[in-house]
Scaffold this motif. Structure first.
Motif, mmCIF file in Angstrom:
data_model
loop_
_atom_site.group_PDB
_atom_site.id
_atom_site.type_symbol
_atom_site.label_atom_id
_atom_site.label_comp_id
_atom_site.label_asym_id
_atom_site.label_seq_id
_atom_site.Cartn_x
_atom_site.Cartn_y
_atom_site.Cartn_z
ATOM 1 N N ASN A 166 4.755 -13.177 15.985
ATOM 2 C CA ASN A 166 4.667 -12.650 17.268
ATOM 3 C C ASN A 166 3.298 -13.227 18.062
ATOM 4 O OD1 ASN A 166 3.062 -10.976 15.682
ATOM 5 N ND2 ASN A 166 3.006 -9.258 17.213
ATOM 6 N N TYR A 167 2.359 -13.438 17.162
ATOM 7 C CA TYR A 167 1.090 -13.890 17.908
ATOM 8 C C TYR A 167 1.338 -15.557 18.204
ATOM 9 C CZ TYR A 167 -1.535 -9.891 16.863
ATOM 10 O OH TYR A 167 -1.927 -8.465 16.711
ATOM 11 N N LEU A 168 2.146 -16.353 17.380
ATOM 12 C CA LEU A 168 2.433 -17.437 17.213
ATOM 13 C C LEU A 168 3.450 -17.668 18.574
ATOM 14 C CD1 LEU A 168 2.338 -20.606 16.254
ATOM 15 C CD2 LEU A 168 4.400 -19.977 14.842
ATOM 16 N N ASP A 169 4.238 -17.032 18.775
ATOM 17 C CA ASP A 169 4.918 -16.870 19.773
ATOM 18 C C ASP A 169 3.920 -16.917 21.366
ATOM 19 O OD1 ASP A 169 7.407 -17.018 18.626
ATOM 20 O OD2 ASP A 169 7.765 -14.728 18.846
ATOM 21 N N MET A 170 3.077 -16.140 21.358
ATOM 22 C CA MET A 170 2.070 -15.938 22.384
ATOM 23 C C MET A 170 1.250 -17.275 22.338
ATOM 24 S SD MET A 170 0.878 -11.917 21.789
ATOM 25 C CE MET A 170 0.026 -11.975 23.374
ATOM 26 N N THR A 171 0.558 -17.891 21.307
ATOM 27 C CA THR A 171 0.151 -19.124 21.485
ATOM 28 C C THR A 171 0.962 -20.181 21.882
ATOM 29 O OG1 THR A 171 -1.471 -18.355 19.528
ATOM 30 C CG2 THR A 171 -0.887 -20.773 19.936
ATOM 31 N N ALA A 172 2.100 -20.161 21.397
ATOM 32 C CA ALA A 172 3.031 -21.204 21.915
ATOM 33 C C ALA A 172 3.131 -21.231 23.579
ATOM 34 C CB ALA A 172 4.326 -21.327 21.397
ATOM 35 N N GLY A 173 3.479 -20.016 24.025
ATOM 36 C CA GLY A 173 3.451 -19.746 25.645
ATOM 37 C C GLY A 173 2.163 -20.113 26.014
ATOM 38 N N PHE A 174 0.947 -20.256 25.559
ATOM 39 C CA PHE A 174 -0.338 -20.605 26.163
ATOM 40 C C PHE A 174 -0.518 -21.981 26.145
ATOM 41 C CE2 PHE A 174 -1.886 -16.048 25.551
ATOM 42 C CZ PHE A 174 -2.154 -15.922 26.662
ATOM 43 N N PHE A 175 -0.096 -22.717 25.271
ATOM 44 C CA PHE A 175 -0.239 -24.254 25.074
ATOM 45 C C PHE A 175 0.738 -24.894 25.978
ATOM 46 C CE2 PHE A 175 -2.985 -23.614 21.411
ATOM 47 C CZ PHE A 175 -3.815 -24.692 21.233
ATOM 48 N N PHE A 176 1.859 -24.419 26.105
ATOM 49 C CA PHE A 176 3.100 -24.880 26.833
ATOM 50 C C PHE A 176 3.760 -23.884 27.957
ATOM 51 C CE2 PHE A 176 2.938 -26.656 22.536
ATOM 52 C CZ PHE A 176 3.315 -28.109 22.858
ATOM 53 N N ALA A 177 2.700 -23.521 28.847
ATOM 54 C CA ALA A 177 2.979 -22.598 29.840
ATOM 55 C C ALA A 177 3.804 -23.330 30.764
ATOM 56 C CB ALA A 177 1.620 -22.331 30.576
#
Length: 263
Positions: free
Chosen positions: A252-263
């Motif tokens: 779930n944290y990786l999902d959030m990180t991906a959202g930040f890197f590829f907003a």
């Protein structure tokens, strides 16, 4: 401290890992709740200072029972403002930006999300801060702490046990990384822990770690940026990260990180 000064105490739901430094003991409460919370108790001369709060009602009950023979001198509420039914009469300490984080900012948004996800088992009430503190030294219950303000709240150094508390580390789990600049900021902070030579690094979502774990996280963050630079979108990024770190928890944290890197 050596390995003979550590013991694990199994509780009904959680687990207490106790580190004995002689005059000071550190009780690290692994809640085993849905968001892997950790709560820390620094005990000296029968007095206890709590770092962070449990936020599920069953953990609140369990930790309150564990503390029944200690005099609670106060609680430092940094990144986890929920759970205000826990020790409602104890003095609560926080920086002004931590108060705003929990009452109106990103912390409040997380509390709202958790309330929606977990419902009645989650204590969404926010601790009322009685003592607003500033960066620098603060003494509670005869124990010295050094407060370092961060963007969201504050980190805490505990000189008597050569330990530092911050929100997240986790050497074998994904973290919330809000882009490359945030990764660099985390790396700089972890390098400062290595430079200071702390024996223990305490975090809100993992058992106590050490400087080897800090270096492992630094290497992970550098690689995360490299992986992001070679991917076109969030899905390919997550796929590659999972391929390179198959044993890591915290999807779930990786999902959030991906959202930040590829907003």
């Amino acid at each position: 401290m050596n390995k003979n000064t550590f013991k694990a105490v199994k509780l009904e739901k959680g687990e207490m890992n106790v580190y004995d430094f002689g005059k000071v003991k550190l009780h690290a409460y692994k809640t085993n709740d849905f968001i892997d919370d950790e709560v820390f108790i620094v005990e000296k001369d029968g007095k206890a200072v709590i770092i962070e709060s449990p936020c599920f009602f069953d953990n609140i009950k369990e930790l309150t029972e564990y503390l029944k023979d200690m005099e609670v001198a106060g609680m430092l509420v940094a990144y986890h403002g929920a759970g205000a039914t826990f020790l409602p009469d104890a003095p609560k300490y926080a920086t002004q930006n931590a108060v705003e984080f929990s009452e109106n900012g990103g912390g409040k948004a997380l509390i709202d999300n958790f309330t929606g996800a977990f419902g009645a088992i989650f204590d969404s009430s926010v601790h009322k801060i009685t003592n607003v503190i500033k960066p620098g030294k603060v003494t509670i219950g005869g124990i010295d702490f050094t407060i370092k303000q961060t963007d969201d709240a504050f980190d805490i150094a505990i000189p008597e046990i050569n330990a530092v508390y911050t929100h997240m580390l986790g050497h074998d789990c994904h973290s919330i990384v809000a882009g490359a600049a945030h990764a660099d900021a985390i790396t700089a902070e972890l390098n400062s822990y290595i430079d200071n030579g702390y024996d223990l690094i305490l975090t809100s979502h993992y058992t106590p770690e050490d400087l080897k774990d800090a270096q492992t996280k630094i290497d992970y963050l550098e690689n995360l940026k490299k992986i992001a630079g070679g991917c076109a979108d969030a899905e390919s990024f997550k796929t590659e990260v999972k391929k390179q770190y198959p044993e890591y928890s915290g999807d779930n944290y990786l999902d959030m990180t991906a959202g930040f890197f590829f907003a």
